[in-house]
Design an enzyme around this catalytic site. Structure first.
Site, PDB file in Angstrom:
ATOM      1  N   SER A   1       0.833  -1.209   0.000  1.00  0.00           N
ATOM      2  CA  SER A   1       0.000   0.000   0.000  1.00  0.00           C
ATOM      3  C   SER A   1       0.863   1.252   0.000  1.00  0.00           C
ATOM      4  O   SER A   1       2.046   1.193   0.309  1.00  0.00           O
ATOM      5  CB  SER A   1      -0.890   0.015   1.251  1.00  0.00           C
ATOM      6  OG  SER A   1      -1.985  -0.848   1.075  1.00  0.00           O
ATOM      7  N   CYS A   2       0.209   2.364  -0.290  1.00  0.00           N
ATOM      8  CA  CYS A   2       0.844   3.676  -0.302  1.00  0.00           C
ATOM      9  C   CYS A   2       1.643   3.890   0.985  1.00  0.00           C
ATOM     10  O   CYS A   2       1.121   3.605   2.049  1.00  0.00           O
ATOM     11  CB  CYS A   2      -0.237   4.749  -0.415  1.00  0.00           C
ATOM     12  SG  CYS A   2       0.363   6.433  -0.222  1.00  0.00           S
ATOM     13  N   PRO A   3       2.853   4.392   0.970  1.00  0.00           N
ATOM     14  CA  PRO A   3       3.566   4.887  -0.222  1.00  0.00           C
ATOM     15  C   PRO A   3       4.573   3.886  -0.793  1.00  0.00           C
ATOM     16  O   PRO A   3       5.425   4.268  -1.584  1.00  0.00           O
ATOM     17  CB  PRO A   3       4.327   6.097   0.346  1.00  0.00           C
ATOM     18  CG  PRO A   3       4.736   5.636   1.714  1.00  0.00           C
ATOM     19  CD  PRO A   3       3.629   4.703   2.195  1.00  0.00           C
TER      20      PRO A   3
ATOM     21  N   ASP B   1      -2.355  -2.040  -5.581  1.00  0.00           N
ATOM     22  CA  ASP B   1      -2.943  -0.875  -4.921  1.00  0.00           C
ATOM     23  C   ASP B   1      -3.562   0.036  -5.985  1.00  0.00           C
ATOM     24  O   ASP B   1      -2.854   0.566  -6.841  1.00  0.00           O
ATOM     25  CB  ASP B   1      -1.840  -0.136  -4.145  1.00  0.00           C
ATOM     26  CG  ASP B   1      -2.343   1.164  -3.537  1.00  0.00           C
ATOM     27  OD1 ASP B   1      -3.568   1.348  -3.450  1.00  0.00           O
ATOM     28  OD2 ASP B   1      -1.491   1.991  -3.151  1.00  0.00           O
TER      29      ASP B   1
END
Lengths: 156, 75
Positions: free
Chosen positions: B13-15, B40
């Protein structure tokens, strides 16, 4: 093209509020920004070598999504904070979100500069040996020296 | 599309997809192409933004079976 700059002031030491500074700093660094994080007050906890005490509390945190509704008098029972922290960490992991340790390491890898507020270190009588090594200790004026030149400056 | 290196960011997931893409590009020569795979959904906009802001060229981006595939040419 001149290098863009970002400064973040990290003032919170709970698990939920630890993520924004480290996520934004690592992302900005990946985008080529020169980044500094100024850690002050409870934000200093995010510089500890051991981050296991960085927790989340359901108490006074009504926006925190809970699997089942939980009255305040239950939230204040012993162990609730540890349980909420464990559940939050499991959730983060399940969703592929990096751990705080990993994000912090990536920040350092990309030369994000960590500055700790000397005044609050003294105020809380923190032992610098409990903090990671890559930290500079300075005051507000030193921070403004960098922040005044930035494109983005955030208070977290 | 031909590529010189592959980075699989599936499950991240981010980042992480962006930060690790940057890392994967670091030891590549200019003009070489990196293939990135991500799951994602946020990576679709983020990868374009990364390209726009860093000057690396996003040659193509597509979706197949819940996976997003990007080809990034190093500046």
């Amino acid at each position: 093209m001149t290098t863009k700059k970002m400064a973040i002031i990290a003032t919170k030491g709970t698990l939920d509020m630890a993520y924004p500074p480290y996520i934004l700093a690592s992302t900005a660094a990946a985008l080529g920004y020169e980044v500094q994080i100024f850690f002050t007050f409870y934000g200093l906890q995010l510089l500890r070598k051991d981050l296991s005490d960085v927790m989340i509390s359901p108490l006074a945190n009504p926006a925190m999504p809970m699997p089942i509704p939980m009255p305040v008098f239950v939230q204040m029972l012993p162990g609730m904070e540890s349980m909420a922290t464990m559940m939050m960490k499991q959730k983060l992991k399940k969703h592929g979100v990096a751990s705080l340790e990993e994000l912090r390491e990536m920040c350092l890898d990309m030369d994000v500069k960590f500055v700790a507020c000397q005044m609050t270190v003294d105020l809380f009588e923190f032992d610098k040996s409990e903090f990671i090594d890559n930290v500079e200790y300075a005051g507000a004026s030193a921070f403004f020296g960098f922040a005044g030149e930035t494109d983005i400056c955030l208070f977290v | 599309m031909n590529f010189d290196k592959e980075f699989d960011a599936s499950g991240m997931s981010c980042p992480l997809p962006i930060v690790k893409t940057k890392k994967a590009l670091a030891d590549m020569e200019s003009g070489k192409v990196l293939k990135v795979i991500a799951t994602d959904v946020g990576a679709v906009k983020d990868m374009q933004a990364f390209a726009d802001q860093t000057g690396n060229a996003l040659l193509a981006s597509s979706e197949a079976g819940g996976k997003f595939i990007f080809f990034m040419k190093k500046k």
